[in-house]
Design a protein around this motif. Structure first.
Motif, PDB file in Angstrom:
ATOM      1  N   GLY A   9       1.039  -1.065   0.034  1.00  0.00           N
ATOM      2  CA  GLY A   9       0.184  -0.045  -0.059  1.00  0.00           C
ATOM      3  C   GLY A   9       0.728   1.154  -0.032  1.00  0.00           C
TER       4      GLY A   9
ATOM      5  N   PHE B 260       0.423  -1.431   4.351  1.00  0.00           N
ATOM      6  CA  PHE B 260      -0.554  -2.552   4.356  1.00  0.00           C
ATOM      7  C   PHE B 260       0.222  -3.536   3.102  1.00  0.00           C
TER       8      PHE B 260
ATOM      9  N   THR C  44      -1.404  -6.164   1.017  1.00  0.00           N
ATOM     10  CA  THR C  44      -2.396  -7.102   0.424  1.00  0.00           C
ATOM     11  C   THR C  44      -1.705  -8.573  -0.220  1.00  0.00           C
TER      12      THR C  44
ATOM     13  N   HIS D 164      -7.668  -4.892   3.449  1.00  0.00           N
ATOM     14  CA  HIS D 164      -7.217  -3.693   3.854  1.00  0.00           C
ATOM     15  C   HIS D 164      -7.894  -3.436   5.253  1.00  0.00           C
TER      16      HIS D 164
ATOM     17  N   ARG E  19     -10.089  -2.980  -1.370  1.00  0.00           N
ATOM     18  CA  ARG E  19      -9.602  -1.871  -2.472  1.00  0.00           C
ATOM     19  C   ARG E  19      -9.880  -0.482  -2.390  1.00  0.00           C
TER      20      ARG E  19
ATOM     21  N   ALA F 281      -9.349   1.402   1.041  1.00  0.00           N
ATOM     22  CA  ALA F 281      -7.914   2.012   0.922  1.00  0.00           C
ATOM     23  C   ALA F 281      -7.723   3.247   0.087  1.00  0.00           C
TER      24      ALA F 281
END
Length: 403
Positions: free
Chosen positions: A158, A254, A256, A278, A328, A331
């Motif tokens: 992220g 973060f 993923t 997230h 998604r 975030a």
């Protein structure tokens, strides 16, 4: 038929799977291996919603009752933007301390005859002799990493750094706070999880993080600066990181994680070892427990292991699709905060609640808000029509159109 199952990782997923397997058949030989000492864990509180609690009651009422009794509840959200505050009703959420959740699940597992072996690391190149080995050792799973090419592991990093902190502040609602600085916006959300205990997750853009000096601040100066920025919601309560034994508070970005397949021979992935979503949708623990429920059900319904693992993976992949999409977009909403932050408070908070929408990034925010409000009014009229009958509903709709 008695089977031997080894769960590698003593988090919620592995512990709950061991409980469900023992409840299905007490003769099963089930062991959970955890590399850390008992009671050592990261984080503060975790969130979940009523739907999960209903599912837990369905599968093991005893542990569900204990979890419910140890949780705090809220049914409102509040957002603080500069000096403005907006409060909205919402679904009933719950928070529970991660330590307490693990304690409940470990106690329940032991009572059913599960062997819990703490401070016991399983070498990834020397799997234990078992009918099934469950890798529930988290996003950094060593067992998955040993066969990363087979699993097709992909990790996306992220953009925004975030920090997970604790506080003695008891929040009466799920609380958002957005603070404007000379280096950009920084925000947090907080929730309670026990008596005198709360969690604050802080996030900002990379340039704000560097501009404020948070990238180089030590474990005392960083929280002290954040306490000043969020003084309006903390009411004098401190922000604290984990104890030194747990490694202290660290900024992260973060990760993923996805995998092309979730099983290899008698090794299967569970929870964060298989997938992550997230943190802003607050579903990590819920998804781990739902994985455990699905795997236990598949193993019960399909005696042949390959079919059981295939069924488990198919079921969970399908269930995850909408949540992964929501995560998604959630975030991305925060990463695009300047697009929304100057809206009137009610509109901004409403779109915060709509951040999972795939349409929102492609529409002007004010237009999306108006369309969403109109759709909500139409839904109210539809419900009235079904409850009151078409004649009364048409009368109400006609009156509304004349206003």
């Amino acid at each position: 038929m008695c089977v031997k199952v080894v769960c590698v990782g003593g988090g919620p997923a592995g512990l709950y799977l061991s409980i469900l397997l023992k409840l299905r058949d007490p003769s099963h030989d089930i062991a959970v291996h955890e590399r850390d000492p008992e009671g050592a864990t990261y984080g503060w509180g975790v969130t979940y919603w009523r739907e999960l609690l209903d599912k837990l009651h369905e599968h093991d009422p005893e542990s569900a009752r204990a979890i419910d009794e140890s949780s705090v509840r809220w049914n409102e959200g509040v957002a603080h933007v500069r000096d403005l505050t907006t409060r909205r009703p919402g679904d009933e959420g719950r928070g529970i301390g991660r330590h307490r959740l693990l304690e409940i699940l470990a106690t329940r597992a032991r009572s059913l005859g599960v062997r819990l072996e703490f401070e016991h690391r399983i070498p990834p190149d020397n799997l234990p002799d078992a009918d099934l080995v469950v890798a529930c050792d988290g996003v950094h799973s060593a067992l998955r990493g040993r066969h990363a090419d087979h699993f097709g592991t992909e990790i996306g990093i992220g953009r925004n750094p975030y920090l997970w902190l604790g506080t003695s502040k008891v929040f009466d609602a799920f609380t958002f706070a957005f603070a404007e600085t000379e280096h950009g916006w920084i925000w947090c959300y907080g929730y309670g999880y026990g008596p005198g205990a709360g969690t604050c997750v802080v996030e900002c853009a990379p340039e704000t993080w560097v501009g404020l000096g948070l990238d180089t601040a030590d474990e005392a100066d960083g929280p002290a600066l954040l306490e000043k920025l969020f003084a309006g919601i903390l009411d004098g309560h401190p922000l604290v990181g984990r104890s030194g034994a747990e490694g202290g508070a660290r900024w992260q970005t973060f990760r993923t994680l996805t995998n092309r397949t979730w099983h290899r021979d008698n090794l299967v992935l569970l929870g964060d070892a298989a997938h992550t979503t997230h943190y802003s949708i607050g579903a990590g623990t819920t998804l781990a427990l739902q994985d455990a429920i699905a795997l236990a059900g598949a193993l019960h319904e399909h005696p042949a292991l390959p079919q059981a693992l295939t069924r488990y993976e198919q079921e969970r992949r399908q269930a995850l699709l909408p949540l992964q999409s929501a995560a998604r977009h959630s975030a991305q909403w925060y990463e695009s905060l300047p697009r929304y932050i100057d809206l009137p408070p009610q509109q901004m908070f409403a779109l915060l609640g709509q951040r999972h929408s795939p349409l929102l990034p492609h529409m002007p925010p004010r237009l999306y808000y108006r369309i969403d409000r109109a759709a909500g009014r139409l839904e109210v009229l539809r419900r009235l029509k079904s409850r009151l009958g078409p004649k009364v509903a048409r009368t109400l709709q006609a009156r509304a159109s004349r206003k």
